[in-house]
Design a protein around this motif. Sequence first.
Motif, PDB file in Angstrom:
ATOM      1  N   PHE A  50       0.829  -1.203   0.000  1.00  0.00           N
ATOM      2  CA  PHE A  50       0.000   0.000   0.000  1.00  0.00           C
ATOM      3  C   PHE A  50       0.871   1.264   0.000  1.00  0.00           C
ATOM      4  N   GLY A  51       1.971   1.183  -0.764  1.00  0.00           N
ATOM      5  CA  GLY A  51       2.892   2.310  -0.818  1.00  0.00           C
ATOM      6  C   GLY A  51       2.766   3.162  -2.058  1.00  0.00           C
ATOM      7  N   ASP A  52       1.978   2.719  -3.033  1.00  0.00           N
ATOM      8  CA  ASP A  52       1.803   3.479  -4.265  1.00  0.00           C
ATOM      9  C   ASP A  52       0.997   4.751  -3.991  1.00  0.00           C
ATOM     10  N   LYS A  53       1.151   5.741  -4.875  1.00  0.00           N
ATOM     11  CA  LYS A  53       0.463   7.016  -4.646  1.00  0.00           C
ATOM     12  C   LYS A  53      -1.056   6.874  -4.731  1.00  0.00           C
ATOM     13  N   HIS A  54      -1.544   5.820  -5.386  1.00  0.00           N
ATOM     14  CA  HIS A  54      -2.989   5.597  -5.485  1.00  0.00           C
ATOM     15  C   HIS A  54      -3.481   4.608  -4.432  1.00  0.00           C
ATOM     16  N   GLU A  55      -2.626   4.275  -3.468  1.00  0.00           N
ATOM     17  CA  GLU A  55      -3.000   3.297  -2.438  1.00  0.00           C
ATOM     18  C   GLU A  55      -2.917   3.920  -1.052  1.00  0.00           C
ATOM     19  N   PHE A  56      -3.705   3.379  -0.164  1.00  0.00           N
ATOM     20  CA  PHE A  56      -3.641   3.817   1.232  1.00  0.00           C
ATOM     21  C   PHE A  56      -4.255   2.742   2.107  1.00  0.00           C
TER      22      PHE A  56
END
Length: 258
Positions: free
Chosen positions: A172-178
């Motif tokens: 969950f490290g991508d800019k579109h993930e949280f």
Amino acid sequence: MPKATTLIEVLRRELKAKRITYQELAKRIGISESSVKRMFSTKSLTLQRLDQILDASEISLHDLTLRSYEESLIEELTYEQEEELISDPKKFIVAVSAMNFLSLEQIVDIYALSEPEVIAYLVRLDHLGILELMPNNRIKLLLSRTFRWRPNGPIQRFHQRESFADYLNSTFGDKHEFMQFVNVMLSKQSSAAFLTRLKQLIRDISDQHQLDAVLPFEEKHRMSFMVAGRPWIPNYFQAMIRPEYIAKHAEKKRRTGR
């Protein structure tokens, strides 16, 4: 429920919300209170009478028909409908694709399905009342903006078994993930308030999903949100709790019913 019947039921609730009684409505449109009661109990209104009531109560026909249409949409499938969808992977793919506003051409382009196959599945989904197959094979969804899979139903259990571990297998490290897991202690009132806000968040996401449906397919990407909240203690914590504490808590719950 037939659409005309739904319209009258929504009108009845709108009048109640405006605190307009049958007696007051009868006075405004010049008929007896018993006639008004009969119209709503038999759910039979002429267009002329409907116009009179709308004018007298200052209710917009547009707003009334919009609310009526929304209430005629499906909020949850039956257990049998979900079982049918999940029993055939191809049918489930077509159903979810339609729910994501993909066209027939886009479904065929993305998945290893022929056009006749997809049309056959869309016809079946039409028979199930999930969508309406329009001329030129356009797809009109019949699902409410608050639609959800049945709690503990066939599809939710399928996702728990097949999808959740795969979904969580990410940094969950991508800019579109949280993702953030929060473990707190709250009062029952505070818990209820946050659950209400989470439900509103789901409605907001669903509303945006429908608003973005008009955008070109290339400008969108698939997003999956997992929103949840429940009283919960991890198994490895529970294993360390004293038996006497568990017994005391169970007795308190039995006495108070909470």
